[in-house]
Design a protein around this motif. Structure first.
Motif, PDB file in Angstrom:
ATOM      1  N   VAL A 109       2.523  -3.124  15.045  1.00 32.33           N
ATOM      2  CA  VAL A 109       2.365  -2.026  14.081  1.00 32.33           C
ATOM      3  C   VAL A 109       1.431  -2.492  12.982  1.00 32.33           C
ATOM      4  CG1 VAL A 109       3.539  -0.585  12.369  1.00 32.33           C
ATOM      5  CG2 VAL A 109       4.654  -1.072  14.552  1.00 32.33           C
ATOM      6  N   GLU A 110       0.429  -1.673  12.685  1.00 31.15           N
ATOM      7  CA  GLU A 110      -0.470  -1.928  11.565  1.00 31.15           C
ATOM      8  C   GLU A 110      -0.294  -0.800  10.566  1.00 31.15           C
ATOM      9  OE1 GLU A 110      -4.223  -4.092  13.675  1.00 31.15           O
ATOM     10  OE2 GLU A 110      -4.106  -1.909  13.854  1.00 31.15           O
ATOM     11  N   GLY A 111      -0.251  -1.143   9.303  1.00 33.40           N
ATOM     12  CA  GLY A 111      -0.071  -0.111   8.293  1.00 33.40           C
ATOM     13  C   GLY A 111      -0.060  -0.686   6.900  1.00 33.40           C
ATOM     14  N   LYS A 112       0.702  -0.025   6.020  1.00 32.37           N
ATOM     15  CA  LYS A 112       0.785  -0.470   4.627  1.00 32.37           C
ATOM     16  C   LYS A 112       2.234  -0.447   4.164  1.00 32.37           C
ATOM     17  CE  LYS A 112      -0.070   4.085   2.697  1.00 32.37           C
ATOM     18  NZ  LYS A 112      -0.867   4.876   1.782  1.00 32.37           N
ATOM     19  N   LEU A 113       2.531  -1.238   3.142  1.00 30.57           N
ATOM     20  CA  LEU A 113       3.859  -1.278   2.543  1.00 30.57           C
ATOM     21  C   LEU A 113       4.021  -0.135   1.557  1.00 30.57           C
ATOM     22  CD1 LEU A 113       4.458  -5.020   1.620  1.00 30.57           C
ATOM     23  CD2 LEU A 113       5.761  -3.658   3.216  1.00 30.57           C
ATOM     24  N   ASP A 114       5.213   0.435   1.547  1.00 28.07           N
ATOM     25  CA  ASP A 114       5.525   1.480   0.584  1.00 28.07           C
ATOM     26  C   ASP A 114       6.931   1.218   0.049  1.00 28.07           C
ATOM     27  OD1 ASP A 114       4.947   4.059  -0.723  1.00 28.07           O
ATOM     28  OD2 ASP A 114       6.644   4.766   0.478  1.00 28.07           O
ATOM     29  N   TYR A 115       7.060   1.287  -1.260  1.00 30.51           N
ATOM     30  CA  TYR A 115       8.356   1.083  -1.906  1.00 30.51           C
ATOM     31  C   TYR A 115       8.804   2.402  -2.501  1.00 30.51           C
ATOM     32  CZ  TYR A 115       6.965  -3.781  -1.555  1.00 30.51           C
ATOM     33  OH  TYR A 115       6.554  -4.999  -1.078  1.00 30.51           O
ATOM     34  N   ALA A 128      14.140   1.268  -1.178  1.00 28.36           N
ATOM     35  CA  ALA A 128      13.797   1.121   0.232  1.00 28.36           C
ATOM     36  C   ALA A 128      12.356   0.650   0.363  1.00 28.36           C
ATOM     37  CB  ALA A 128      13.976   2.451   0.949  1.00 28.36           C
ATOM     38  N   THR A 129      12.135  -0.241   1.320  1.00 27.50           N
ATOM     39  CA  THR A 129      10.793  -0.686   1.660  1.00 27.50           C
ATOM     40  C   THR A 129      10.483  -0.144   3.047  1.00 27.50           C
ATOM     41  OG1 THR A 129      11.102  -2.704   0.390  1.00 27.50           O
ATOM     42  CG2 THR A 129       9.306  -2.687   1.985  1.00 27.50           C
ATOM     43  N   THR A 130       9.335   0.492   3.184  1.00 27.17           N
ATOM     44  CA  THR A 130       8.948   1.122   4.441  1.00 27.17           C
ATOM     45  C   THR A 130       7.536   0.689   4.810  1.00 27.17           C
ATOM     46  OG1 THR A 130      10.281   3.058   3.886  1.00 27.17           O
ATOM     47  CG2 THR A 130       8.649   3.352   5.605  1.00 27.17           C
ATOM     48  N   ILE A 131       7.289   0.550   6.105  1.00 24.27           N
ATOM     49  CA  ILE A 131       5.944   0.332   6.615  1.00 24.27           C
ATOM     50  C   ILE A 131       5.413   1.700   7.028  1.00 24.27           C
ATOM     51  CG2 ILE A 131       4.518  -0.874   8.301  1.00 24.27           C
ATOM     52  CD1 ILE A 131       6.271  -2.699   6.396  1.00 24.27           C
ATOM     53  N   ILE A 132       4.319   2.137   6.427  1.00 25.96           N
ATOM     54  CA  ILE A 132       3.673   3.395   6.810  1.00 25.96           C
ATOM     55  C   ILE A 132       2.639   3.031   7.874  1.00 25.96           C
ATOM     56  CG2 ILE A 132       2.365   5.412   6.035  1.00 25.96           C
ATOM     57  CD1 ILE A 132       5.125   5.137   4.703  1.00 25.96           C
ATOM     58  N   ALA A 133       2.900   3.407   9.122  1.00 19.87           N
ATOM     59  CA  ALA A 133       2.069   2.985  10.244  1.00 19.87           C
ATOM     60  C   ALA A 133       0.772   3.783  10.324  1.00 19.87           C
ATOM     61  CB  ALA A 133       2.840   3.122  11.548  1.00 19.87           C
ATOM     62  N   ASP A 134      -0.333   3.049  10.504  1.00 21.25           N
ATOM     63  CA  ASP A 134      -1.644   3.653  10.757  1.00 21.25           C
ATOM     64  C   ASP A 134      -2.028   3.514  12.220  1.00 21.25           C
ATOM     65  OD1 ASP A 134      -2.045   4.243   8.065  1.00 21.25           O
ATOM     66  OD2 ASP A 134      -2.988   2.314   7.663  1.00 21.25           O
TER      67      ASP A 134
END
Length: 147
Positions: A109-115, A128-134
């Protein structure tokens, strides 16, 4: 009177320049790559007035050997599993992830961190910490596919 007018003009000039300084955008990077196994089949959720999102969990493992160094064959092997929440908002990728990502699959999975924050069912505010997948790359580890 002239002095107070010049002070007002100076204040406006300083205020104007400080707002212009805020308009200068700096480049930054928020990128994540995770390689691991899917922990649960994806679910698709839709909140009122928003686009749907596909959500699943991904496990990554870190292994190390305790003892006299990394090259030593003696010592105990330890492992730590970290669970990541992955959210897919991109319309095409969201649907592919929902239909083809399965529990136990090995994926990149490639993406960015989102809090973010949310309120749980007991009305407690949680973070919550989430990976927003690109991008999602499906990897095969099936023995039949290797031959």
């Amino acid at each position: 009177m002239l002095r107070s007018a010049s002070v007002q003009i100076f204040r406006q000039l300083v205020r104007h320049r400080s707002t212009d300084a805020n308009l200068i955008l700096e480049r930054s990077i928020n990128r994540v790559q995770l390689l691991g196994r899917v922990g649960q089949d994806p679910v698709m959720r839709q909140v009122e007035g928003r686009n749907p999102v596909t959500i699943f969990s991904l496990a990554t493992n870190e292994m190390w050997r305790s003892g006299d160094g990394e090259t030593s064959s003696t010592g105990d092997v330890s492992q730590k599993t970290t669970w990541h929440r992955v959210s897919v908002f991109k319309p095409g990728l969201r649907d592919v992830a929902y239909h083809y990502v399965k529990k136990g699959s090995r994926i990149l999975v490639e993406g960015k961190l989102d809090y973010g924050e949310y309120v749980d069912k007991n009305q407690v505010r949680r973070q919550a910490t989430t990976i927003i997948a690109d991008n999602i790359v499906f990897l095969s580890d099936n023995i039949r596919d290797r031959t």
